[in-house]
Write a protein that holds these residues in place. Structure first.
Motif, PDB file in Angstrom:
ATOM      1  N   ASP A  70      29.945 -54.586  -4.808  1.00  0.00           N
ATOM      2  CA  ASP A  70      31.186 -55.272  -4.447  1.00  0.00           C
ATOM      3  C   ASP A  70      30.953 -56.737  -4.099  1.00  0.00           C
ATOM      4  OD1 ASP A  70      33.899 -55.501  -4.050  1.00  0.00           O
ATOM      5  OD2 ASP A  70      33.855 -54.765  -1.993  1.00  0.00           O
ATOM      6  N   GLU A  87      34.428 -57.720  -9.143  1.00  0.00           N
ATOM      7  CA  GLU A  87      34.907 -56.577  -9.927  1.00  0.00           C
ATOM      8  C   GLU A  87      36.243 -56.854 -10.609  1.00  0.00           C
ATOM      9  OE1 GLU A  87      35.757 -53.150  -7.465  1.00  0.00           O
ATOM     10  OE2 GLU A  87      37.594 -54.087  -6.706  1.00  0.00           O
ATOM     11  N   LYS A 102      34.121 -51.557 -11.503  1.00  0.00           N
ATOM     12  CA  LYS A 102      34.379 -51.276 -10.100  1.00  0.00           C
ATOM     13  C   LYS A 102      33.133 -51.502  -9.256  1.00  0.00           C
ATOM     14  CE  LYS A 102      37.431 -48.222  -7.594  1.00  0.00           C
ATOM     15  NZ  LYS A 102      38.291 -47.027  -7.675  1.00  0.00           N
ATOM     16  N   ARG A 155      32.162 -44.821  -2.859  1.00  0.00           N
ATOM     17  CA  ARG A 155      33.360 -45.003  -3.665  1.00  0.00           C
ATOM     18  C   ARG A 155      34.420 -43.948  -3.362  1.00  0.00           C
ATOM     19  NH1 ARG A 155      33.171 -45.950 -10.137  1.00  0.00           N
ATOM     20  NH2 ARG A 155      31.783 -47.598  -9.372  1.00  0.00           N
ATOM     21  N   ASN A 160      46.162 -49.739 -11.315  1.00  0.00           N
ATOM     22  CA  ASN A 160      44.907 -49.744 -12.064  1.00  0.00           C
ATOM     23  C   ASN A 160      44.806 -48.451 -12.845  1.00  0.00           C
ATOM     24  OD1 ASN A 160      44.397 -48.426  -9.364  1.00  0.00           O
ATOM     25  ND2 ASN A 160      42.445 -47.953 -10.347  1.00  0.00           N
ATOM     26  N   GLU A 168      38.926 -47.887 -12.696  1.00  0.00           N
ATOM     27  CA  GLU A 168      38.911 -49.332 -12.903  1.00  0.00           C
ATOM     28  C   GLU A 168      39.327 -50.009 -11.609  1.00  0.00           C
ATOM     29  OE1 GLU A 168      40.961 -51.444 -15.884  1.00  0.00           O
ATOM     30  OE2 GLU A 168      39.900 -50.531 -17.554  1.00  0.00           O
ATOM     31  N   PRO A 169      38.918 -51.259 -11.411  1.00  0.00           N
ATOM     32  CA  PRO A 169      39.425 -51.998 -10.256  1.00  0.00           C
ATOM     33  C   PRO A 169      40.932 -52.246 -10.387  1.00  0.00           C
ATOM     34  CG  PRO A 169      37.520 -53.087 -11.241  1.00  0.00           C
ATOM     35  CD  PRO A 169      37.959 -52.046 -12.202  1.00  0.00           C
TER      36      PRO A 169
END
Length: 608
Positions: free
Chosen positions: A12, A30, A36, A258, A569, A573-574
């Motif tokens: 990140d 990202e 991500k 995550r 999103n 995915e971000p």
């Protein structure tokens, strides 16, 4: 004073630009690479930041980074892991085999279906060889001690290699961008404390940081008074509540760092009393401190997951997290006499934990930094070094990323061959569509900074159908155990949520749960979890008028001041960043409508 902050590069990677204590721009890599939690040097985020602010690298007084040099980090955790050996040797665990036998008698028969699980009592089924290994490495003392120490050794070797690699990447990236000065390094947990306190607006507060690892620590408590932060206590790694929760996330089949939110959701279906005390018996709690036995032995959680329902394992870990953290914080609240909590660190992404911390007797106010994970350390470090002194008003929003022109939005629509309109009253039309059962994606203004979509990159729907959690997740390719979160008009907060006074500002960033009122349970069941809580975003018109007006117009039609707000999103995915991202996600996600800037677009290929 202008300061560039760059967050840790291991995941990140994020850029933050601060001038004289004000965040001008902040965004994660990202969002630009579309990967991500993108790691590595955040080149695209930095280029966009410079372009957006009109600055060049030579304009910065300082570039700061919230970790020490790799040699200094290694010194800290090497000493810590030596200390861990003595602790493991001296710790006297309870008889685990007896605890497990007794716990198994308390597992109830369950038949009520839980979406996303094959059976409510589903376990992590493994073959005989795996189960035998977990039994040895997770539950037999000599073997499990060895597994824990080997786990710590492997972690240290990996950390050393990682710190060295990313230090080289940081220096190379900055050089290529034209920075010739030194990098000001900063102790990790101080950057967490700084972002929570300096952005809170409070004069005096107790800063609590909890995460996996940072500069030898897994947590800290500081007194913050009159713009100054004074450390009172440190939790040495590996006594990490972040690591504890990462282990159960992995052991239940999800991705650590995550998918911890899925564990929070699963936990509400389980019974924490089945395994909770087993976990607590492995954590030595002292007044204002704690230590975790076999902290780096992931096989213990895998052992539990192979024998007990997933929901009960999740419930136990959530219970242990809440119990240890609240005991720890309660001591320091009483010790310092401070009634205000400000929180940062990856562990406080756990919204249920934050509710428990706010419920501590003597706590009257709470603020959670919106980008509480390591991505937020860039702004914490930059704020600390650019702070002019004293106290400032709290940040009003997390809209700190890029925005885009109407012409670029229009071009993105034309490139996809989409028909669009420019309604006279977009908010009223969107509200009417949502009321009629349409799913509307909204893209407008500056992108949100941090993990939450807060209206500018959001998908909106009404919250009156509990079934929406299944069919909308299916349409978006997601598997979640938490319900969607609601956005609620600020003035309706006490109509919808209990005990929200003192946490209103935290709730503007969707960082804490509250018990829902009967009104909320009746009218917005899709946003209420099985335990009767919700994680709201409160919205004020002065913060985001276009977004607020949609909710207000919906209230006029329905009498309900809340809508579902979930991130815009595609699965894994971000959150979308650019108009092109938004158009692609809109078409691929088969959403009904897209409100992009002033334009309204109907889905050309409806899914239903």
């Amino acid at each position: 004073m202008k300061v560039l902050g760059i967050s840790p590069l291991d995941k990140d990677a994020t850029v933050s630009i601060v001038e004289d204590g004000e965040i001008l721009y902040a965004a994660g890599e990202e969002r630009f690479t579309r990967n991500k939690q993108q790691d590595g040097f955040p080149r695209q985020a930095l280029e966009k930041a410079l372009d957006y602010t009109g600055l060049s690298m030579s304009d910065f007084d300082t570039v700061c980074y919230p970790f020490l040099t790799w040699e200094n980090e290694r010194k800290l955790y090497t000493q810590n892991l030596e200390d861990e050996k003595a602790f493991i040797k001296s710790f006297q665990p309870a008889d685990l085999s007896e605890q497990i036998r007794e716990a198994q008698t308390r597992v109830p028969d369950r038949n009520e279906r839980i979406h996303g699980l094959s059976h409510p009592n589903a376990i992590m089924e493994k073959n005989f060889a795996y189960n035998s290994f977990y039994n040895m490495a997770g539950a037999q003392r000599l073997t499990s001690n060895s597994a824990a120490l080997k786990g710590s050794k492997r972690w240290a070797e990996g950390a050393t290699a990682s710190f060295r690699h990313y230090e080289e990447e940081l220096e190379q990236g900055l050089t290529e961008m034209g920075w010739t000065g030194p990098v000001k390094r900063m102790e990790h947990h101080l950057s967490h404390a700084a972002n929570s306190y300096l952005c809170s607006g409070f004069e005096n507060a107790l800063c609590v940081t909890l995460d996996g690892y940072g500069s030898g620590l897994a947590g800290s408590v500081s007194e913050a008074r009159n713009g100054k932060i004074h450390r009172r206590h440190s939790i040495p790694y590996p006594n990490s509540l972040g690591t504890l929760y990462e282990h159960v996330t992995s052991s239940l089949g999800f991705k650590p760092s995550r998918h911890e939110g899925k564990i929070v959701g699963l936990a509400s279906y389980g019974d924490p009393s089945i395994l909770g005390n087993i976990l607590l018996s492995r954590i030595q709690q002292d007044p204002g401190d704690f230590r975790v036995y076999e902290a780096n032995n992931v096989y213990f959680s895998r052992y539990l997951a192979s024998k007990f329902p997933k929901i009960d394992v999740a419930a136990a870990y959530q219970y242990a997290l809440e119990k240890v953290a609240t005991d720890y914080v309660r001591y320091w609240v009483e010790k310092t006499g401070l009634d205000t909590l400000v929180l940062s660190g990856g562990v406080v992404a756990n919204v249920k934990l934050n509710q428990r911390l706010f419920e501590i007797e003597g706590v009257n106010h709470i603020f959670v930094y919106p980008n509480m994970g390591d991505g937020g350390c860039a702004s914490g470090a930059a704020l600390y070094h650019a702070w002019p002194g004293g106290i400032r008003e709290s940040i009003q929003s997390a809209y700190m990323g890029p925005d885009y022109s109407e012409s670029r939005m229009e071009n993105a629509l034309k490139a996809e061959g989409l028909e669009y309109r420019r309604p006279d009253n977009l908010a009223a039309e969107v509200a009417a569509l949502i009321h009629s059962g349409e799913v509307v994606a909204r893209f407008d203004g500056r992108m949100e900074y941090g993990p939450r979509a807060l209206g500018n990159r959001s998908i909106l729907y009404h919250a009156s159908e509990p079934e929406v959690n299944q069919w909308l997740n299916s349409r978006l390719g997601r598997t979640e155990f938490m319900p969607f979160a609601p956005v609620t008009l600020y003035e309706a907060r006490e109509t919808c949520y209990h005990n929200i006074q003192g946490a209103e500002h935290a709730a503007e960033f969707m960082t804490i749960t509250f018990d829902c009122t009967e009104f909320m349970k009746e009218h917005c069941p899709a946003a209420v979890h099985i335990d009767g809580t919700a994680r709201p975003q409160l919205i004020r018109r002065e913060v985001n008028p276009g977004y607020y007006d949609i909710v207000k117009e919906y209230e006029k039609i329905s009498g309900v001041p809340s809508l579902i707000n979930t991130s815009f999103n595609m699965h894994e995915e971000p959150i979308v960043n650019s108009p092109e991202d938004a158009v692609r996600a809109f078409v691929q996600g088969a959403l009904d409508y897209l409100a992009i800037g002033p334009f309204l677009v109907k889905q050309p290929n409806p899914a239903h």
